[in-house]
Design a protein around this motif. Structure first.
Motif, PDB file in Angstrom:
ATOM      1  N   PRO A   1       0.817  -1.223   0.000  1.00  0.00           N
ATOM      2  CA  PRO A   1       0.000   0.000   0.000  1.00  0.00           C
ATOM      3  C   PRO A   1       0.848   1.269   0.000  1.00  0.00           C
ATOM      4  O   PRO A   1       0.334   2.350  -0.271  1.00  0.00           O
TER       5      PRO A   1
ATOM      6  N   VAL B   1      -4.561   2.228  -7.804  1.00  0.00           N
ATOM      7  CA  VAL B   1      -5.414   2.154  -6.619  1.00  0.00           C
ATOM      8  C   VAL B   1      -6.693   1.396  -6.958  1.00  0.00           C
ATOM      9  O   VAL B   1      -7.313   1.630  -7.991  1.00  0.00           O
TER      10      VAL B   1
ATOM     11  N   THR C   1     -13.919   5.587  -2.151  1.00  0.00           N
ATOM     12  CA  THR C   1     -12.611   6.234  -2.276  1.00  0.00           C
ATOM     13  C   THR C   1     -11.551   5.547  -1.416  1.00  0.00           C
ATOM     14  O   THR C   1     -10.418   6.005  -1.335  1.00  0.00           O
ATOM     15  N   THR C   2     -11.922   4.458  -0.753  1.00  0.00           N
ATOM     16  CA  THR C   2     -10.965   3.767   0.120  1.00  0.00           C
ATOM     17  C   THR C   2     -10.187   2.717  -0.666  1.00  0.00           C
ATOM     18  O   THR C   2     -10.768   1.975  -1.467  1.00  0.00           O
ATOM     19  N   ASP C   3      -8.893   2.675  -0.405  1.00  0.00           N
ATOM     20  CA  ASP C   3      -8.035   1.695  -1.078  1.00  0.00           C
ATOM     21  C   ASP C   3      -8.263   0.307  -0.463  1.00  0.00           C
ATOM     22  O   ASP C   3      -8.230   0.143   0.754  1.00  0.00           O
TER      23      ASP C   3
ATOM     24  N   THR D   1     -10.377   0.543  -5.361  1.00  0.00           N
ATOM     25  CA  THR D   1     -11.234   1.066  -4.289  1.00  0.00           C
ATOM     26  C   THR D   1     -12.443   0.173  -4.058  1.00  0.00           C
ATOM     27  O   THR D   1     -12.586  -0.890  -4.671  1.00  0.00           O
TER      28      THR D   1
ATOM     29  N   ARG E   1      -6.303  -2.274  -0.968  1.00  0.00           N
ATOM     30  CA  ARG E   1      -5.082  -3.071  -0.868  1.00  0.00           C
ATOM     31  C   ARG E   1      -4.568  -3.291   0.555  1.00  0.00           C
ATOM     32  O   ARG E   1      -4.097  -4.391   0.859  1.00  0.00           O
TER      33      ARG E   1
END
Lengths: 368, 368
Positions: B8, B15, B221-223, B17, B225
């Motif tokens: 990350p 990215v 919008t959150t990654d 999401t 990984r």
């Protein structure tokens, strides 16, 4: 595979003749007589009682007697093997007469120890399979220590069986009964053999051999190395015929095929491995003759030989477990434990083949 | 061990999401509904009869029904696993409600097939242990061909048992009885489950999921990984705790320790391996979410997973053989065969651990 010093076409190598064979045979015959004297002195009366029943007063005598019997067999095997490998250099009538007698003696003396070792192997396996790790010293301590208040009460008088299931304990008792009986019989047979005129005839012949080896007239000038090379070739040929590729793949599950076969002797697949074990021994003895004890021990040959010994022991232990399971009127739990034990020992057979393959492949790779 | 694309902290990596998670869940939910429709059409009535009793008229329907049940479980596992790994990105009330329901469904539907596969595994092992190699086609031919004059008379009406010992044949019959009963019960339970209001509630929820994934407001919008990396870390931590050094030595005889233990569930040693199997699956599903099916199959991950499946199957088959041996009033020969069978399957367990170790070590060595 042929090692350089064995190559009979190599003119620079030192020639080893029949004289070396005569010296080797004299030395082994002397060993044989020494072991025989020791065996007579210690009484040879260790049998008929299991190891744990022996009183410590008789203990040292019994141990010496076992050692003496082992030394007797050791030299008998070496004499017999050398007579076989270097047959053309020896008086054929004489060597054809003495070889079966030495084999008979070695077999008769070895049986008692074989039954004892087999029982020990099977009882240890039963404990291992029950998740019990008992070292002899621990077992003694546990038996000797008085049970403190609040300490675990032992429901079973023999502490080493405390953690076995009923089936495993009964299987152990059954095997102990059957193999101890076989061992006692083997002991009597060995005692009878040692007192027989047949044995005295062998001993007399070996006594003569200790001073006078019946070589052929041409033997003192004959090179031993082609005969030793032939012994090695017989070994490598037999090994080539083994299913080594399969054995080299761990967990090939080959050894337990026929594990439930209706055939009472279901493991003809073991035969070639037993044969290689004998040929490996002959090769080792031939090397001893050639190098007169001046060559360092070949570690890999030793490892291969040990793997084959383990193979033989596990094969026979598996057969003993299967045989015990055919005892009429045993409990299902006993039969189940014997089935697990049989399969366990057959996997030991497979593991020993793998170990042999590993040891032997190493040898090939490192050869020049 | 951490693979580059999972790091990350690597700013150059693409990215991924919560949108990717939503797409994955929608696709799996659609799969689930498709399999459910197929399952209803084919009747789902393949159970209660063993494979060989099925008439060929019902055969294709039964096969389709088995496939449908498998597809149903396949997507249920993937939905449930993704909800677990990416928990923080989903409405927690909703996902905590649906996860146990999916696990219940997957478990209930899987049981019937598990019993069938276990019986097949054990019967094949019994034949292998008897030295019989029967291929399905051969068995059919042998049964169909009329016995010519002078041909061997078959004393047993089922030809595939002709060469088994009484013990192996009886053990097979006992296992068939017990596991077929368990399978029939599992089939009824599965049918009941599919008709229950509990199941309809799950199906309704999955139908909603197929169009609308309850993501948290920040999820798009959150990654993903870091969460996937955490799943991988849980896997590698669990693998580090496994006795891999022992497993890497062939024939370590570890799996059969406690093979005769009085403890009725004598194999707590299998637990960590089963746990790794589940964690490996979660890791694989997380990878599917990240790469949306664009990544080629990781062959070594696949091999490791297959080894762990084999580990689980052999472990449960061994337990079934041990369980059958506790049936009252069985013959000693039957118990013996079950003991051999149990030990054989425990060695399969050991072999599977070895295979896993080999597959996993390869992976470490080849990592950059």
């Amino acid at each position: 595979m042929a090692q350089r010093h064995l190559d009979p076409t190599d003119p620079t190598a030192e020639v080893v003749t029949g004289d070396a064979l005569a010296a080797y045979l004299r030395a082994q015959a002397t060993e044989f007589l020494r072991a025989l004297r020791l065996h007579r002195e210690t009484g040879g009366a260790n049998g008929g009682a299991s190891a744990r029943d022996r009183s410590s007063a008789r203990e040292s005598g019994a141990v010496e007697s076992v050692d003496a019997a082992r030394a007797l067999r050791r030299s008998a095997r070496r004499i017999s093997g050398s007579l076989h490998t270097f047959r053309p250099l020896l008086d054929s009538g004489w060597s054809e007469e003495i070889r079966p007698e030495l084999a008979w003696l070695s077999g008769t003396l070895g049986l008692e120890h074989a039954y004892e070792a087999r029982l020990e192997r099977l009882l240890l396996a039963l404990q291992r399979l029950s998740g019990v790790t008992v070292f002899p010293a621990q077992a003694v301590t546990a038996a000797a220590a008085p049970e403190g208040p609040g300490g675990p009460a032992a429901p079973d008088p023999t502490p080493e069986r405390g953690n076995l299931t009923v089936g495993a304990a009964k299987a152990g008792a059954l095997l102990e009964r059957q193999l101890t009986l076989a061992r006692t019989r083997a002991h009597s047979t060995a005692l009878q053999a040692l007192g027989s005129s047949r044995f005295h005839a062998v001993a007399d012949k070996v006594a003569v051999l200790a001073s006078e080896v019946p070589l052929t007239p041409t033997a003192p000038t004959t090179d031993l190395r082609p005969l030793a090379a032939a012994a090695e070739e017989r070994l490598t040929d037999a090994i080539t015929a083994l299913p080594l590729v399969v054995a080299g793949h761990p967990y090939n599950a080959e050894a337990l095929v026929h594990g439930l076969s209706p055939d009472p002797s279901p493991h003809p697949q073991d035969g070639p491995w037993h044969q290689v074990r004998l040929l490996l021994r002959l090769h080792r003895y031939a090397q001893e003759v050639l190098h007169a004890g001046n060559k360092p021990v070949d570690v890999r040959l030793l490892a291969a030989g040990q793997a084959l010994n383990r193979h033989r022991d596990a094969s026979e232990a598996a057969a003993a477990a299967a045989q015990a399971a055919r005892t009429p009127r045993i409990a299902p739990a006993t039969a189940y434990a014997l089935g697990v034990l049989h399969a366990d020992q057959r996997h030991e057979v497979e593991a020993a083949r793998f170990a042999f393959q590993q040891a032997w492949q190493k040898q090939i790779v490192s050869a020049p």
